[in-house]
Write an enzyme that holds these catalytic residues in place. Structure first.
Site, short mmCIF file in Angstrom:
data_model
loop_
_atom_site.label_atom_id
_atom_site.label_comp_id
_atom_site.label_asym_id
_atom_site.label_seq_id
_atom_site.Cartn_x
_atom_site.Cartn_y
_atom_site.Cartn_z
N GLU A 607 -1.41 -3.88 29.04
CA GLU A 607 -0.59 -3.71 30.09
C GLU A 607 -1.20 -3.07 31.31
OE1 GLU A 607 2.72 -2.29 27.62
OE2 GLU A 607 3.87 -3.95 28.17
N GLU A 627 2.64 -5.82 20.18
CA GLU A 627 3.78 -4.86 20.02
C GLU A 627 4.56 -5.43 18.90
OE1 GLU A 627 2.78 -5.42 23.09
OE2 GLU A 627 2.77 -3.53 24.22
#
Ligand code: NAD
Length: 812
Positions: A607, A627
């Site tokens: 990210e 994730e």
């Protein structure tokens, strides 16, 4: 030196090495034509048509797609390798600037081939052989005079995509400029570490490495140890490749190893190598070769898998016929502890230890020092080349000379000589004089700030600096050379929260994350935000780069847990929002922020990279939103990025349906896909077409700084905050329909289904009409909601605890 342009390369021989070298050329975007013998019917060619004549090459290329570890950064690139054979296509050689010969290891075959190709090789081209052991000078003798100055050795290591070392070898007739030109290409374009080797049998790495392996086998016999214990002792604990000694041999292939051993046997003698008596093929290796147990590829070697058990080969068992017996014994813990001590104490403890395992460790280290010192003058220009060759070709943390010097040069030298005198060493040859007298003795070792010891020139020689090396701001260096340390270099502005903010030139601010695995804790996030503020005030640009082999493994779950336990979900949501704000701050900063990615950029690390203005990525970059593996959804803008990219891509096309543009990003996140190279990471959408891929890890910072400055100088402005379209509730319903099928078909678990549904909800914008305009902040709020609902879910908590305790994703 004139610039040597490599527009196209020919690789001769589509075997193990040739095919993989061709693959690597494609990885780094060099056009390549791969040659092999014309196929006969027996090679799988049905009729002698043009294409079937290339059957050997085309089969080799097919095989590249299956090979592990993958030679190609993107398997779809296999089609980019041009196929050729020596009957129809010799004219194609004329288009090539570099010809790499990698056919079978036979002098007569190589010479025949050289005769055949010589008339077709372009006048300016370099011809180089990948032989592992034949004399480069002898190979050159058959060449026409005009080609001799442009001929040399180029020794890659298997697997060539991943092994950093390439040895370059000249002959007496090689033009010096040719080797410099080739070194520039191999370094920068192929991304390798070059060591120049003398033309001696097996060159440097295999000579020292295989002699070391044979010495280890001798000492194993002497001390009566078993392979499992030896591998435990000689792997990571000793600062060597984690596969240790025997498993490494299995991976390399016992036939390949036997081949290199044979080169030593055939080309050396008692006169040229005092250790020669140790080069006889060890009985256990001879037996395994006789049985055809060639290692991993034959599914049996020193080890063999039997169901879930791993067996080891015991030559003494079964009445001396040998058989596989249970394995799994570990080294005594005391030696593990000794190996963690500082080098001087470590070597002393090992030398004085009573137990066989400790004495064995001292013995193999002593043998490696002894061998390297005795041969330094003949095999390498300097001690630095030996150390680099062993690091880069054999996965050692330190080469023999570095370790010896660190442990105390004079003391260790004395011990070695005592062992030689006592008849305990593997050869009676004394250590060379330069070990005890003169500049080396005075300097306390072979590596000094002035240079490294050259036993052939009797002086310290500095590291070679070609123009290409200017691109390496912190090149690999040996201990003792006092090279600048990237962890301390430049001017440090701030070092708080596990992030060093520093600058080399006062123009670009560099942020180096140095938390464990570069995990992003709230402190790291704060420090990055402070970096952006500082860069906006005082610098042109900011680069996020760390000196080691890792960008970031993502959000620090361990740091998040206490907040959760003490203050509940509200605290997690707050931390999440702060992290999202840092991502937006980076994206909309007043200066360009460039992420220099190398190794893993996972979860929050990914990210961070995707919110930067640009990414400069080493070829070996592994990027992904993972994730789901811990039962969560990307919650620091990852899903928002996927939705925004889909909208931008849809906008740029004529189609009006958003969903097709969303599929790839959705699937990547829902399946926690990680690109296995920069090329694959690009395909997943985490790197953009405009991003830069850098083959050599040591050039990454240089390129990132250049990019950042160029962006700033070109008048860079952050993008405007523009709302974008989402696929809405109907889009989410379509994706969920597919997920139901996957769940009901047993492809994903109930919890995977639940998480994927939440991801679908976020990337389509939640409960809104298709085509609604949303902002990043709006989607980030949805991300947070999904994230927090999952953190309370027992199955997610199971996954998090599983990851924290085992380091591996738990599927439930
Ligand atoms: P390989 O046996 O896998 O492939 C050899 C190729 O040569 C085959 O494709 C074959 O068709 C071709 N060939 C055989 N005879 C030929 C001839 N007379 N004329 C033209 N082509 C012919 O071998 P490899 O392991 O790829 O090794 C190739 C070279 O690379 C050798 O010189 C070897 O020493 C060297 N090398 C090997 C390794 C390794 O680990 N395998 C590592 C470094 C260097």
């Amino acid at each position: 030196m004139s610039r040597f342009q490599v527009k196209k390369v020919a690789v001769l021989g589509a075997g193990v090495m040739g095919a993989q070298i061709a693959a690597h050329l494609v990885n780094v975007r060099v056009p390549v034509v791969l040659f092999d013998l014309p196929a006969t019917q027996g090679d799988g060619a049905s009729a002698p048509s043009l294409s079937s004549k290339n059957a050997i090459v085309s089969r080799a290329i097919d095989n590249l797609k299956k090979l592990k570890p993958a030679p190609l950064g993107d398997v779809a690139d296999a089609v980019l390798i041009e196929q050729a054979n020596y009957e129809d296509d010799l004219a194609k050689l004329g288009e090539c600037d570099l010809v790499i010969e990698a056919i079978a290891e036979r002098m007569d075959w190589k010479l025949d081939l050289y005769k055949k190709i010589a008339p077709h090789v372009a006048k300016h081209a370099i011809l180089a052989s990948n032989t592992s052991g034949l004399s480069i000078t002898k190979l050159s003798e058959a060449l026409p005079e005009a080609l001799k100055p442009r001929f040399c050795g180029i020794h890659f290591f298997n697997p060539p995509r991943y092994m950093f070392l390439v040895e370059l070898i000249n002959t007496p007739t090689t033009e010096p400029e040719v080797l410099d030109q080739l070194e520039a290409f191999v370094t920068s374009t192929l991304g390798k570490g070059v060591v120049r080797a003398h033309d001696t049998p097996n060159f440097i790495a295999n000579r020292v490495g295989i002699a070391g392996m044979l010495a280890t086998l001798k000492e194993v016999e002497k001390f009566g140890l078993t392979p499992d214990v030896v591998d435990d002792l000689t792997g990571k604990k000793l600062g060597r490749a984690s596969s240790g000694t025997f498993r490494t041999a299995d991976v390399v292939g016992l036939d390949t190893m036997a081949h290199v051993v044979k080169t030593l046997q055939d080309n050396l003698s008692e006169q040229t190598d005092p250790f020669y008596a140790n080069f006889a093929t060890p009985p256990v290796l001879a037996k395994l070769l006789e049985l055809g147990n060639l290692g991993q590829k034959a599914k049996a070697g020193f080890y063999k898998k039997a169901g879930r058990d791993i067996l080891r080969f015991d030559l003494e068992a079964n009445g001396g016929k040998g058989e596989y017996v249970p394995s799994g014994d570990k080294a005594d813990e005391v030696y593990g502890r000794m190996l963690k001590k500082p080098a001087p104490e470590r070597l002393k403890l090992l030398r004085e230890s009573e137990g066989a395992q400790g004495r064995f460790l001292w013995a193999i280290l002593r043998d490696s020092f002894h061998y390297a010192a005795v041969h330094l003058a003949t095999i390498a220009e300097s001690a630095r080349d030996v150390d680099f060759a062993m690091r880069w070709g054999f996965g050692m943390k330190q080469g023999p000379f570095e370790l010896w010097q660190e442990a105390g040069w004079a003391q260790v030298a004395k011990w070695i000589q005592e062992d030689v005198d006592a008849g305990e060493a593997l050869a009676t040859a004394p250590l060379p004089k330069w070990v005890f007298e003169g500049p080396v003795a005075q300097a306390g070792g072979v590596h000094t700030p002035e240079g490294s010891w050259s036993a052939s020139q009797n002086k310290f020689v500095p590291q070679r600096r070609l123009p290409v090396h200017e691109r390496q701001l912190f090149p690999e260096s040996v201990r003792g050379s006092n090279a600048p340390d990237a962890n301390k270099a430049g001017t440090t502005i701030q070092d708080e929260g596990d992030v060093r903010l520093w600058t080399l030139d006062g123009e670009v601010l560099i942020a180096s994350i140095h938390s464990k695995m570069h995990a992003i804790s709230p402190d790291v996030a704060d420090a990055l935000a402070a970096g952006v503020d500082l860069a906006e005030r005082e610098y042109k640009a900011m680069v996020i780069w760390s000196p080691d082999e890792m960008f970031s493994v993502g959000a620090d779950l361990q740091a998040m847990l206490p907040a959760f336990v003490v203050a509940g979900i509200g605290a997690v949501e707050g931390a999440e929002e702060e992290l999202q704000n840092v991502m937006l701050k980076i994206r909309y900063a007043g200066v360009p922020v460039v992420s220099a990615v190398r190794g893993m950029a996972l979860g929050g690390g990914c990210e961070l990279a995707i919110h930067s203005a640009k990414r400069v990525a080493a070829m070996e970059s592994y990027i992904g939103l993972v994730e789901v593996g811990v039962g969560l959804v990307p919650g620091a803008g990852g899903l928002t990025y996927i939705a925004r990219r889909a909208a931008e891509n849809a906008e740029a096309s004529t189609g009006t349906d958003l969903l097709p543009f969303l599929t790839e990003g959705f699937t990547a996140a829902a399946m926690a896909k990680v690109g296995t190279s920069a090329l694959e990471s690009k395909k997943l959408g985490y790197l953009l077409e405009s991003d830069v891929i850098v083959p050599n890890k040591d050039e990454l910072l240089y390129v990132a700084l250049q990019q950042a400055k160029a962006m700033a100088d070109a008048g860079w402005r952050a993008p405007l905050r523009r709302p974008f379209k989402v696929a809405g509730r109907s889009g989410a319903a379509t994706i969920k329909g597919q997920l139901v099928n996957m769940r009901d078909g047993g492809f994903i678990s109930e919890h995977d289904f639940h998480i994927a549904s939440l991801i679908a909800g976020v990337v389509t914008g939640g409960d809104v009409d298709a085509g609604s305009l949303v902002t990043e902040e709006f989607l980030m709020a949805l991300e947070r909601k999904a994230f927090c609902s999952l953190i309370l879910h027992p199955k997610t908590q199971e996954r998090i605890m599983g990851m924290l305790s085992t380091g591996k994703p738990l599927r439930n």
